[in-house]
Every structure is written in C-alpha cells, then in structure tokens.
Design an enzyme around this catalytic site. Structure first.
Site, mmCIF file in Angstrom:
data_model
loop_
_atom_site.group_PDB
_atom_site.id
_atom_site.type_symbol
_atom_site.label_atom_id
_atom_site.label_comp_id
_atom_site.label_asym_id
_atom_site.label_seq_id
_atom_site.Cartn_x
_atom_site.Cartn_y
_atom_site.Cartn_z
ATOM 1 N N SER A 187 -1.714 0.218 -7.123
ATOM 2 C CA SER A 187 -2.158 1.577 -7.457
ATOM 3 C C SER A 187 -2.862 1.593 -8.802
ATOM 4 C CB SER A 187 -0.961 2.531 -7.482
ATOM 5 O OG SER A 187 -0.343 2.641 -6.214
ATOM 6 N N ALA A 236 -3.282 4.544 -3.078
ATOM 7 C CA ALA A 236 -2.652 4.543 -4.394
ATOM 8 C C ALA A 236 -1.622 5.659 -4.468
ATOM 9 C CB ALA A 236 -3.707 4.731 -5.482
ATOM 10 N N LYS A 237 -0.473 5.327 -5.020
ATOM 11 C CA LYS A 237 0.577 6.335 -5.228
ATOM 12 C C LYS A 237 0.367 6.904 -6.634
ATOM 13 C CE LYS A 237 5.575 6.923 -4.479
ATOM 14 N NZ LYS A 237 5.497 7.797 -3.291
ATOM 15 N N CYS A 238 -0.518 7.886 -6.702
ATOM 16 C CA CYS A 238 -0.967 8.437 -7.983
ATOM 17 C C CYS A 238 -0.423 9.851 -8.186
ATOM 18 C CB CYS A 238 -2.491 8.445 -8.011
ATOM 19 S SG CYS A 238 -3.190 9.285 -9.441
ATOM 20 N N TYR A 293 -0.419 13.967 -5.801
ATOM 21 C CA TYR A 293 0.745 14.758 -5.399
ATOM 22 C C TYR A 293 0.603 16.243 -5.707
ATOM 23 C CZ TYR A 293 3.298 10.852 -3.579
ATOM 24 O OH TYR A 293 3.693 9.807 -2.780
#
Length: 307
Positions: free
Chosen positions: A65, A159-161, A165
């Site tokens: 990410s 990507a866990k951004c 969220y």
C-alpha cells in the site's frame, strides 16, 4: 467513553510509548489529506499461547500500500513484524486486534507531501465481534448502498489507504442510519464489490463466488484464507462479476475480513437469504477457520505467528 485501554502502550516510530503520549500535530499532512496506509489483524488466544494470524502477509500488504502511494517507510518489514509482536507482549493480552499504520506527518500542507516525514505506529486493543454479538451464529441484515466503490484509476483499491475509507464511512453510516448493520457497495459498473470493510462471498448452485480484484475490492487476507479453506472442504471458488440481484436469490451470502472474520448475511434489502439464518456451508467454513486461528488444527499453511 473510550473503548480503548488507555493504560496500554504502543509502538511509535521505533519507540514503545504510553498510549496517552501517542500524539501528532494538528497540521500534520495525514489529518488534512488522509495520507495514511494501515492494516488490521488479530491475535488469537490458543492452547499453545497467543498467535497472530497471517502477520507476514499483513505486513507485506502494508508495504505494498505504501509503495502504491509513494511512501518510503523508514523501517523494514522485519521492524514492523517485530513491533506487532512486542505490542502484544508488553500489554500482556492473550488476544487483541492490531492496527499498524504509516502516515505522512508534520512539515508542510501542500497536497504534494514534500518533506513531510513518514511515521509508523503499531497500536492494539481488545475487540470482540465487529458486526455484533449475533453476527457469527445468526447473521446480519444489510443493504445495497447508494454509494459506489471508487472507479478504476481514481483511488487504488488494492491499497488499504485511510483516504479510501471516507467512501467506506459513507457506506457504513448510510446503512446504520437506515437500521442495517452494514452496507454492500457496487462497483462503477454496477456489479457487487464489497462491504465498507469486508469482502463478500455468495453461494450459488454449489459454487462459492466472490468478486474479482478488478471490481474495486481490497485483496483481503481473510478472503484468501477462506478461498484456501473452501478448497480443502471440496468447494469450488470462482472469482467472477456478481450482479446485484444474485444477492437476493443466493443460497448463502457472507462477509470476510480481519475484523468481521466470517460473518453470515441473513438478509439484503429486506429480502431473506436462504432460510434467513447462517447456512451450512458458511458454518463449515467458520468451523474450519476458527479451528485454524485458535490452534486446534495443525498450522499446515504457516498462518500463525506465536508470541
């Protein structure tokens, strides 16, 4: 009142500090632009001691990410790996939820991050069933969200951004305000994507279907684990586009995620799924999954890191 244990310690850019001292400046880049990447993973209390589930894979995804967002993490994967273990140890918890996060800190406030330092933190807390106490055994009521997941080439779904969220907050908040536990978002083409923080599986004509990565889904580590477990149990798993209406006529539907683990869905948009309760395939997958994470089965996949 906070649900955190504020007497806890966490790891902040190489130092173990008190929870209350983990502060940043209000003008830090991350606060204004959401410039953070993070992970969520669980440590389980097993008969052999506390064990973190798929720690290596979570750390790898954190670095992936960061790479997508051009963030040079000033620590190695081994550093973050060890920090996760040490945070659990120093707090003395047999089980916990871990939150490693990497973010752009305090220097300037242009959209381009310039010389903003890259900070890294690993915190943890005790966290029960994410979707509620009845989620595992009974299932949850969800709705299809009016909010769409980000289209390709807008935000990188792989990507866990933190900024991604904001979309999840809209999905979750809308669902809860309408009396549902969670929402399911469609992708830019109108196909099923994922929940606000969970991947999704559908049982249809004896096969387990799940949206492909191209449907703006996060490459979930629990998702991957469930695919492996399903294969062990003899179920065919197919990554394919899923029309919205298939949710209504599926035999079973369930969420997966580090927080949600494996949570059955009993209704979508007030339409009952199957018999309106956890289905037999979901239950079998849950049993095998929890047997692995609780150390009751041999760790043939090297998924557990014991403290």
């Amino acid at each position: 009142m906070s649900t955190f244990d504020e007497s806890a310690k966490l790891w902040f850019s190489g130092r173990m500090i008190d929870w209350k001292d983990a502060t940043i400046h209000i003008m830090s880049h991350v606060i204004h632009y959401g410039s953070a990447v993070f992970e969520g993973l669980r440590c389980y209390d097993t008969p052999k001691g506390s064990a973190v589930f798929r720690l290596k894979e979570h750390v790898q995804r954190l670095f992936n990410s960061a790479k997508i967002y051009r963030m040079e993490i000033p620590f190695t994967q081994e550093d973050i790996f060890n920090a996760c273990i040490e945070v659990i140890k120093i707090n003395g918890w047999p089980d916990a939820y871990l939150r490693p996060i990497v973010f752009r800190g305090y220097d300037s406030l242009g959209v381009a991050p310039g010389n903003c330092p890259i900070e890294a933190v690993v915190g943890a807390w005790r966290w029960g069933q994410y979707l509620g106490p009845e989620a595992f055994a009974v299932g949850v009521d969800v709705r299809v969200s009016s909010w769409t997941r980000m289209a390709p080439n807008t935000f990188p779904a792989l990507a866990k951004c933190g900024a991604n969220y904001m979309n999840s907050q809209l999905i979750k908040s809308e669902a809860m305000s309408d009396g549902y536990v969670e929402g399911i978002a469609l992708d830019a083409n109108g196909y099923v994507s994922e929940g606000s923080g969970e991947n999704i599986f559908v049982l249809w004509e004896g096969k387990l279907l799940t949206p492909p990565l191209g449907a703006s889904v996060l490459p979930g580590i629990t998702r991957n684990s469930v695919m492996t477990i399903a294969g062990e149990l003899g179920y065919e798993v197919v990554e394919t586009l899923i029309p919205r209406e298939m949710l209504y006529i599926a035999d079973e539907v369930f969420f997966t995620g580090s927080a949600a683990e494996i949570s059955p869905i009993k209704s979508v948009d007030h339409i009952t799924i199957g018999n309106g309760k956890r289905g037999p395939v979901t239950e079998k997958l849950q049993e095998r999954f929890f047997a692995y994470v609780n150390g009751e089965l041999p760790d043939n996949h090297n998924w557990l890191t014991y403290l």
